[in-house]
Motif scaffolding. Structure first.
Motif, mmCIF file in Angstrom:
data_model
loop_
_atom_site.group_PDB
_atom_site.id
_atom_site.type_symbol
_atom_site.label_atom_id
_atom_site.label_comp_id
_atom_site.label_asym_id
_atom_site.label_seq_id
_atom_site.Cartn_x
_atom_site.Cartn_y
_atom_site.Cartn_z
ATOM 1 N N ARG A 1 49.084 39.980 39.322
ATOM 2 C CA ARG A 1 48.308 40.530 38.216
ATOM 3 C C ARG A 1 48.195 39.576 37.013
ATOM 4 N N GLU A 2 48.817 38.420 37.085
ATOM 5 C CA GLU A 2 48.876 37.528 35.930
ATOM 6 C C GLU A 2 48.212 36.176 36.150
ATOM 7 N N CYS A 3 48.040 35.733 37.384
ATOM 8 C CA CYS A 3 47.441 34.418 37.632
ATOM 9 C C CYS A 3 45.942 34.466 37.337
ATOM 10 N N LYS B 1 43.386 37.786 37.398
ATOM 11 C CA LYS B 1 42.644 38.164 36.195
ATOM 12 C C LYS B 1 41.139 38.136 36.428
ATOM 13 N N ALA B 2 40.708 37.311 37.385
ATOM 14 C CA ALA B 2 39.279 37.222 37.705
ATOM 15 C C ALA B 2 38.858 38.248 38.757
ATOM 16 N N GLY B 3 39.777 39.107 39.187
ATOM 17 C CA GLY B 3 39.453 40.093 40.214
ATOM 18 C C GLY B 3 39.451 39.531 41.614
ATOM 19 N N LEU B 4 40.096 38.372 41.792
ATOM 20 C CA LEU B 4 40.203 37.736 43.112
ATOM 21 C C LEU B 4 41.643 37.852 43.601
ATOM 22 N N GLN B 5 42.133 39.080 43.644
ATOM 23 C CA GLN B 5 43.537 39.309 43.984
ATOM 24 C C GLN B 5 43.904 38.812 45.375
ATOM 25 N N ILE C 1 38.730 38.293 53.035
ATOM 26 C CA ILE C 1 38.479 39.632 52.488
ATOM 27 C C ILE C 1 37.798 39.551 51.119
ATOM 28 N N GLY C 2 38.242 40.346 50.144
ATOM 29 C CA GLY C 2 37.655 40.332 48.811
ATOM 30 C C GLY C 2 38.631 40.944 47.837
#
Length: 350
Positions: free
Chosen positions: A97-99, A103-107, A297-298
């Protein structure tokens, strides 16, 4: 932490048949959503993992990352979902959740210390091993839960959480749409969703399959053209044709031959994951300024975008719903390409 015991199907050891067992699920925390699982898709990666073909893994293993169900309870801090909502869970249930990627929604590309936390066979923030969707319930942080549009039946929605997003992401990223010629390699669980989605995006869609056996299916799903890759003439006829090729198969292919099907500046995207490395001749790339890329995936925002897109276009997977007692049979049938196009487990039978 309090736990509830629920039934599940697990592989007790690598390559062992899956069997019915019980597992512990945590009680919903502040931001958790308890989901009553209705359907869980069988992904080829479940089989790879259960048979330790991608590494040793953690056993007992409860696979399943194509999960569709209904919210049964929520933690006191949950704001995004309410009891009764139709929801899904895909290939991961947490990340750092911090990288920059998170942060860009590319978990899915999380670069944090723990990386993306897989829905099964991974270690969660609580230090416990994650168990997947071959179960009757799952508890997931609300930020990693997806909303399933009302227009998609839950059984056909389940495979969208892996197969659907695996194809939507590269098709969206490389801008498949009107005026673009797109080829999907392989017409299986992944490929059939690629055809549906690319067609709905407005692209001219070609299926490249080993034989013409599934030609009628391909055209029914939205393909404009269908060619057999076992015929050498295919690679001559289609040379320099495509803007984008998405390879869904996990077999060892001659990537040079497929790169030759691209136009100048075209891209071949690999989403299938063969066990062995795939060699590529440099001139296959150099001669047309072609690109070879990968996609996995996404992220959560894009997965929700995909679900909304599928809801708008009334797209779901073609499924064969089975009882949990047929999981091992289904695994063998997947390996034999004997499914059109995704097995989905009815969780009520677990």
């Amino acid at each position: 932490m309090n736990h509830t015991t629920v039934p599940a199907y697990a592989a007790p050891a690598p390559k062992a048949p899956l069997e019915r067992t019980t597992i512990a699920r945590r009680e919903p925390g502040e931001h958790d959503v308890l989901i009553e699982i209705k359907y869980a898709g069988i992904c080829h990666s479940d089989i790879h993992t259960a048979r330790a073909e991608w590494g040793e893994g953690t056993f007992p293993l409860v696979p399943g990352h194509e999960i569709a169900g209904v919210v049964a309870a929520v933690g006191p801090g949950v704001t995004k979902y309410a009891v009764g909502d139709r929801v899904g869970v895909g290939c991961f249930v947490d990340s750092c959740r911090e990288c920059d990627n998170c942060k860009a929604g590319l978990q899915q590309y999380c670069t944090g210390a723990s990386g993306m936390v897989g829905t099964y066979g991974a270690t969660g923030r609580d230090g416990e091993i994650t168990y997947g969707g071959y179960s009757t319930q799952i508890v997931v942080d609300e930020n990693y839960v997806l909303r399933i549009p009302d227009g998609i039946p839950l059984d056909t929605a389940a495979p969208l959480l892996c197969a659907g997003i695996t194809l939507y992401s590269p098709l969206a990223h490389w801008q498949a749409g009107p005026g673009k010629k797109v080829a999907i390699v392989g017409l299986g669980g992944l490929g059939h969703m690629g055809v549906k989605i690319a067609h709905a995006m407005g692209a001219e869609v070609t299926v490249l399959s080993q034989s013409l056996r599934k030609k009628d299916d391909g055209e029914r799903l939205g393909a404009d053209h269908f060619h057999a890759t076992s015929d050498p003439a295919t690679f001559e006829t289609l040379a320099g044709t495509f803007d984008l090729i998405v390879n869904t198969v996990s077999a060892e292919l001659d990537l040079g031959a497929y790169l030759g099907l691209l136009k100048t500046d075209g891209t071949l995207v690999q989403v299938g994951a063969p066990e062995k490395p795939l060699p590529v001749a440099a001139f296959a790339l150099i001669t047309g300024r072609r690109s070879l890329a990968g996609s996995m995936i996404g992220g959560i925002p894009e997965t929700q975008e995909m679900l909304d897109f599928c809801g708008e276009h009334q797209l779901g997977a073609d499924v064969e719903v089975i009882g949990a007692d047929r999981i091992n049979e289904a695994y063998e049938r997947v390996l034999a390409s004997d499914v059109r196009y995704r097995f989905v487990i009815d969780a009520a039978t677990i």
